[in-house]
Design a protein around this motif. Structure first.
Motif, PDB file in Angstrom:
ATOM      1  N   SER A  90       0.883  -1.100  -0.004  1.00 38.95           N
ATOM      2  CA  SER A  90      -0.117   0.139  -0.022  1.00 38.95           C
ATOM      3  C   SER A  90       0.778   1.344   0.050  1.00 38.95           C
ATOM      4  O   SER A  90       0.449   2.299  -0.732  1.00 38.95           O
ATOM      5  CB  SER A  90      -0.954   0.106   1.108  1.00 38.95           C
ATOM      6  OG  SER A  90      -0.188   0.147   2.336  1.00 38.95           O
ATOM      7  N   SER A  91       2.080   0.962   0.641  1.00 39.84           N
ATOM      8  CA  SER A  91       2.875   2.329   0.713  1.00 39.84           C
ATOM      9  C   SER A  91       3.471   2.626  -0.758  1.00 39.84           C
ATOM     10  O   SER A  91       3.475   4.024  -1.139  1.00 39.84           O
ATOM     11  CB  SER A  91       4.103   2.179   1.479  1.00 39.84           C
ATOM     12  OG  SER A  91       3.597   2.141   2.755  1.00 39.84           O
ATOM     13  N   ARG A 108      -0.773   8.326  -9.525  1.00 40.39           N
ATOM     14  CA  ARG A 108      -0.768   7.113  -8.549  1.00 40.39           C
ATOM     15  C   ARG A 108      -1.559   6.063  -9.064  1.00 40.39           C
ATOM     16  O   ARG A 108      -2.583   6.313  -9.504  1.00 40.39           O
ATOM     17  CB  ARG A 108      -1.319   7.629  -7.217  1.00 40.39           C
ATOM     18  CG  ARG A 108      -1.302   6.409  -6.394  1.00 40.39           C
ATOM     19  CD  ARG A 108      -1.516   6.656  -4.861  1.00 40.39           C
ATOM     20  NE  ARG A 108      -1.730   5.719  -3.921  1.00 40.39           N
ATOM     21  CZ  ARG A 108      -0.678   4.842  -3.314  1.00 40.39           C
ATOM     22  NH1 ARG A 108       0.402   5.834  -3.413  1.00 40.39           N
ATOM     23  NH2 ARG A 108      -0.846   4.009  -2.557  1.00 40.39           N
ATOM     24  N   CYS A 165      -5.332  16.325  -5.173  1.00 36.47           N
ATOM     25  CA  CYS A 165      -3.944  15.786  -5.167  1.00 36.47           C
ATOM     26  C   CYS A 165      -3.230  15.709  -6.423  1.00 36.47           C
ATOM     27  O   CYS A 165      -2.098  15.414  -6.396  1.00 36.47           O
ATOM     28  CB  CYS A 165      -4.076  14.483  -4.480  1.00 36.47           C
ATOM     29  SG  CYS A 165      -4.697  13.210  -5.706  1.00 36.47           S
ATOM     30  N   ARG A 168      -1.751  12.736  -7.485  1.00 36.53           N
ATOM     31  CA  ARG A 168      -0.698  12.008  -6.737  1.00 36.53           C
ATOM     32  C   ARG A 168      -1.295  10.788  -6.046  1.00 36.53           C
ATOM     33  O   ARG A 168      -0.596   9.763  -5.662  1.00 36.53           O
ATOM     34  CB  ARG A 168       0.165  12.911  -6.027  1.00 36.53           C
ATOM     35  CG  ARG A 168       1.061  13.686  -6.835  1.00 36.53           C
ATOM     36  CD  ARG A 168       2.198  14.331  -5.971  1.00 36.53           C
ATOM     37  NE  ARG A 168       1.227  15.327  -5.133  1.00 36.53           N
ATOM     38  CZ  ARG A 168       1.112  16.599  -5.435  1.00 36.53           C
ATOM     39  NH1 ARG A 168       1.117  17.028  -6.646  1.00 36.53           N
ATOM     40  NH2 ARG A 168       0.422  17.356  -4.421  1.00 36.53           N
ATOM     41  N   GLN A 170      -1.993  11.374  -3.011  1.00 37.37           N
ATOM     42  CA  GLN A 170      -1.396  11.498  -1.504  1.00 37.37           C
ATOM     43  C   GLN A 170      -1.619  13.208  -1.508  1.00 37.37           C
ATOM     44  O   GLN A 170      -1.093  14.027  -2.257  1.00 37.37           O
ATOM     45  CB  GLN A 170      -0.009  11.072  -1.585  1.00 37.37           C
ATOM     46  CG  GLN A 170       0.053   9.564  -1.427  1.00 37.37           C
ATOM     47  CD  GLN A 170      -0.269   8.902  -0.329  1.00 37.37           C
ATOM     48  OE1 GLN A 170       0.036   9.149   0.765  1.00 37.37           O
ATOM     49  NE2 GLN A 170      -1.032   7.863  -0.468  1.00 37.37           N
ATOM     50  N   TYR A 172       0.392  16.054   0.748  1.00 42.28           N
ATOM     51  CA  TYR A 172       1.632  16.319   1.139  1.00 42.28           C
ATOM     52  C   TYR A 172       1.508  17.662   2.228  1.00 42.28           C
ATOM     53  O   TYR A 172       0.923  18.544   1.511  1.00 42.28           O
ATOM     54  CB  TYR A 172       2.868  16.528   0.490  1.00 42.28           C
ATOM     55  CG  TYR A 172       2.981  15.056  -0.401  1.00 42.28           C
ATOM     56  CD1 TYR A 172       3.805  14.198   0.095  1.00 42.28           C
ATOM     57  CD2 TYR A 172       2.465  14.782  -1.592  1.00 42.28           C
ATOM     58  CE1 TYR A 172       3.854  12.973  -0.376  1.00 42.28           C
ATOM     59  CE2 TYR A 172       2.525  13.907  -2.223  1.00 42.28           C
ATOM     60  CZ  TYR A 172       3.578  12.909  -2.092  1.00 42.28           C
ATOM     61  OH  TYR A 172       3.664  11.691  -2.386  1.00 42.28           O
ATOM     62  N   SER A 181       2.967  12.773   4.484  1.00 40.23           N
ATOM     63  CA  SER A 181       1.929  12.500   3.350  1.00 40.23           C
ATOM     64  C   SER A 181       0.585  11.759   3.920  1.00 40.23           C
ATOM     65  O   SER A 181       1.195  10.782   4.965  1.00 40.23           O
ATOM     66  CB  SER A 181       2.486  11.701   2.335  1.00 40.23           C
ATOM     67  OG  SER A 181       2.983  10.448   2.478  1.00 40.23           O
ATOM     68  N   THR A 182      -0.358  11.880   3.612  1.00 40.06           N
ATOM     69  CA  THR A 182      -1.530  11.387   3.915  1.00 40.06           C
ATOM     70  C   THR A 182      -2.464  10.920   2.607  1.00 40.06           C
ATOM     71  O   THR A 182      -2.099  11.456   1.215  1.00 40.06           O
ATOM     72  CB  THR A 182      -2.476  11.986   4.849  1.00 40.06           C
ATOM     73  OG1 THR A 182      -2.978  13.337   4.296  1.00 40.06           O
ATOM     74  CG2 THR A 182      -1.893  12.143   6.235  1.00 40.06           C
ATOM     75  N   THR A 183      -3.180   9.725   2.561  1.00 40.83           N
ATOM     76  CA  THR A 183      -4.024   9.500   1.480  1.00 40.83           C
ATOM     77  C   THR A 183      -5.030  10.345   1.257  1.00 40.83           C
ATOM     78  O   THR A 183      -5.639  11.140   1.971  1.00 40.83           O
ATOM     79  CB  THR A 183      -4.758   8.241   1.822  1.00 40.83           C
ATOM     80  OG1 THR A 183      -3.914   7.071   2.078  1.00 40.83           O
ATOM     81  CG2 THR A 183      -5.890   7.894   0.697  1.00 40.83           C
ATOM     82  N   CYS A 184      -5.132  10.998  -0.373  1.00 38.13           N
ATOM     83  CA  CYS A 184      -6.111  11.951  -0.616  1.00 38.13           C
ATOM     84  C   CYS A 184      -7.561  11.574  -0.303  1.00 38.13           C
ATOM     85  O   CYS A 184      -8.008  10.483  -0.602  1.00 38.13           O
ATOM     86  CB  CYS A 184      -6.123  12.020  -2.020  1.00 38.13           C
ATOM     87  SG  CYS A 184      -7.246  13.405  -2.734  1.00 38.13           S
ATOM     88  N   GLY A 189      -6.901   7.914  -2.679  1.00 38.07           N
ATOM     89  CA  GLY A 189      -5.660   7.376  -2.783  1.00 38.07           C
ATOM     90  C   GLY A 189      -5.429   6.981  -4.337  1.00 38.07           C
ATOM     91  O   GLY A 189      -4.635   6.479  -4.940  1.00 38.07           O
TER      92      GLY A 189
END
Length: 369
Positions: A90-91, A108, A165, A168, A170, A172, A181-184, A189
């Motif tokens: 997932s990363s 992404r 995002c 991306r 993510q 930032y 960074s966090t999931t949009c 994501g």
């Protein structure tokens, strides 16, 4: 346990550029990938170690901190590595897409996921569990939507880049020296947003439908036995493989036989005369329409258990049958005809002296103990 140097893990020099680092990681990831090394704990650890090293050395800021302060410096930023395979994928699932040849460049890309497995509970009689059978079952499962081909989009629609995002996946934000960074939250994501979802599946890409299949149930199954049908579960996401169907067996209780593993138990009534003199009694057995002649030995006592070898259930793996254990229940008549009473009285008179002596010995033994 101390961590190894990340450059040593990947086998690159401290001056290696991004391309060399990526190439080195690709080689290790393919070598130690869990799908290629099932059940190999050492390979799992190597895979995680390489992923952690690559995550740090591919990121300019993390790499700079690591070069200056080592593992302790990274710990101060909150970086703790990966807890498991799902965390790794997932990363940076997009890295594996690049490595293994799927996904598109730019923005992404979402990693494909295996579909959910399903459970079906099937009830069988003891006779069906003994012989095995073919059984057609029907169950509901999600399947790819025929209207949109599983894309979730109407025929003329397209995916647009998420404006939040910028594709991306993510979000930032900077806190002092570090970037977090966090999931949009807008595209979850994905980096893309559907402009016109399919009306049939409401954008899911799949719908629920009935599925019929024929099972081959082997002889010897028991309550709790599971049949696994690979690929009969729900479809995967984004091209991932389907899940499996697990059929869980439940055997009904039988009116005459009780099952214990591959053995069968039953109870038969006999008269006290049959128990005393011996007799042959016809009893039913599984897997045979005819009756089995069971010999009752003379002098059989109440609750004696007689064994009939090879008349039990077949073992699931070997097919070898267990034994049948027959418990004898001796019936004592509550009412006697005059002639029966007369005959029993003669028997009692004949046994009188012997019986009295036996009882006396019994009571003497009790009083002395």
């Amino acid at each position: 346990m101390s961590k190894r140097d990340y450059y040593e893990v990947l086998g690159v020099s401290r001056t290696a550029d991004e391309e060399k680092i990526k190439k080195a990681y690709r080689k290790l990831a393919m070598k130690y990938h869990p799908d290629r090394n099932p059940g190999d704990s050492e390979a799992e650890e190597r895979f995680k170690e390489a992923a952690e090293a690559y995550e740090v050395l591919r990121d300019g800021e993390k790499r700079e901190i690591y070069d200056r302060f080592g593992h302790e410096g990274l710990a101060g930023t909150g970086f703790r590595g990966f807890s498991g395979f799902e965390d790794i994928f997932s990363s940076f699932g997009d890295i594996f897409e690049d490595f293994f040849g799927f996904g598109s460049r730019g923005g992404r890309r979402s990693r494909s996921r295996k579909g959910n497995s399903l459970r079906y509970d099937l009830e069988l009689t003891l006779e069906e569990a003994f012989t095995g059978k073919e059984q057609e079952i029907t169950f509901k499962r999600w399947t790819a939507c025929s209207a949109c081909g599983g894309t979730g989009m109407a025929s003329e629609s397209e995916l647009k880049i998420c404006s939040t995002c910028q594709g991306r996946g993510q979000i930032y934000r900077t806190q002092g020296f570090f970037q977090i960074s966090t999931t949009c939250p807008t595209c979850q994501g994905q980096g893309r947003i559907m402009t016109d979802p399919c009306q049939e599946c409401k954008g899911r890409g799949k719908v629920q439908a009935d599925r019929k299949i024929t099972l081959k149930i082997p002889p010897g199954v028991d309550t709790g036995s599971q049949l696994r049908l690979q690929g009969e579960g729900e479809p995967g996401d984004l091209g991932g493989p389907p899940g499996d169907l697990f059929v869980v067996i439940h055997c009904k209780e039988h009116g005459f036989f009780k099952r214990e593993g591959s053995h069968l138990l039953c109870e038969i009534p006999v008269s006290f005369v049959q128990a005393a003199l011996g007799n042959t009694i016809a009893i039913p057995v599984l897997g045979d329409e005819s009756l089995y002649d069971l010999k009752i030995p003379a002098g059989t006592q109440p609750d004696d258990v007689l064994t009939v070898s090879g008349m039990g259930m077949p073992a699931l793996q070997s097919g070898k049958r267990g034994d049948l254990f027959v418990r004898v229940h001796v019936k004592i008549p509550k009412k006697l005809t005059p002639r029966q009473r007369e005959l029993l009285q003669e028997f009692a008179d004949a046994e009188g002296g012997k019986e009295a002596k036996s009882q006396k010995g019994f009571w003497q033994k009790i009083t002395k103990s």
